[in-house]
Design an enzyme around this catalytic site. Sequence first.
Site, mmCIF file in Angstrom:
data_model
loop_
_atom_site.group_PDB
_atom_site.id
_atom_site.type_symbol
_atom_site.label_atom_id
_atom_site.label_comp_id
_atom_site.label_asym_id
_atom_site.label_seq_id
_atom_site.Cartn_x
_atom_site.Cartn_y
_atom_site.Cartn_z
ATOM 1 N N LYS A 1 -20.686 -44.242 -9.396
ATOM 2 C CA LYS A 1 -19.563 -43.382 -9.797
ATOM 3 C C LYS A 1 -18.361 -43.700 -8.910
ATOM 4 O O LYS A 1 -18.466 -43.673 -7.678
ATOM 5 C CB LYS A 1 -20.002 -41.927 -9.594
HETATM 6 O O1 G3P Z 1 -19.506 -33.451 -13.114
HETATM 7 C C1 G3P Z 1 -18.424 -32.954 -12.396
HETATM 8 C C2 G3P Z 1 -18.678 -31.548 -12.049
HETATM 9 O O2 G3P Z 1 -19.663 -31.475 -11.097
HETATM 10 C C3 G3P Z 1 -17.504 -30.776 -11.639
HETATM 11 O O3 G3P Z 1 -17.784 -29.490 -12.032
HETATM 12 O O4 G3P Z 1 -17.550 -27.079 -12.056
HETATM 13 O O5 G3P Z 1 -17.025 -28.386 -9.963
HETATM 14 O O6 G3P Z 1 -15.507 -28.479 -11.940
HETATM 15 P P1 G3P Z 1 -16.919 -28.296 -11.468
#
Ligand code: G3P
Length: 217
Positions: free
Chosen positions: A83
Amino acid sequence: MKFFADTAEIADIRELQASGLLDGVTTNPSLVKKSGRDFLEMIKEIAGVCPGPVSAEVVALDHEGMMKEAEVLRKIADNIAVKVPLTIDGLKSCKKLSADGTMVNVTLCFSANQALLAAKAGAAFISPFVGRLDDLGQPGIELIADIRTIYDNYDFPTQILVASVRNSIHVLDAAKLGADVMTAPPSVIWQLFKHPLTDSGIASFLKDWETTGQKIG
Ligand code: G3P
């Protein structure tokens, strides 16, 4: 649509894997911090439990540093997707790694033009963050529709991996738009199984069944 678990918790991954519905796993440095575990050891364990793509993120910001870290990560297992962030150095690394046959997941995508660049760089996955756009008052799901149109216009093989999924509406909208993959926390995935009418339907069927006094088998 493929389902990836957005977590670094091995117990959750094992449980989802046993459901037969898990197609991959995504992790990020924040999820690694939350797990409290050694990153490389943890990625190796996850890649052994889930045969689908397991995303492991580089933390270097320069091309050379990213390539060095990617070298370590991709050697862990054949199902590792390296990634990289959506930056010039990230895309440069993506181009090189993809040409060498490594799966690359380009993360932190917030615009359709960024997604176009990732596809041109040969990314296996592009990760648009819908929840974080919603947080800013900009409907994240509209970005998925734009990326779908652009990728279909040019037959780009890059898979749209909807990330920052926070609820079942995000999952539904992503599926309606033809996203290839969505990654969500395990709690959101388990929520998809639930409906109160399913529970009450089972309860009333069982109540009636008991009054028949019958058994199956
Ligand atoms: O896959 C990316 C994710 O982990 C981000 O999620 O909820 O931190 O915006 P969030």
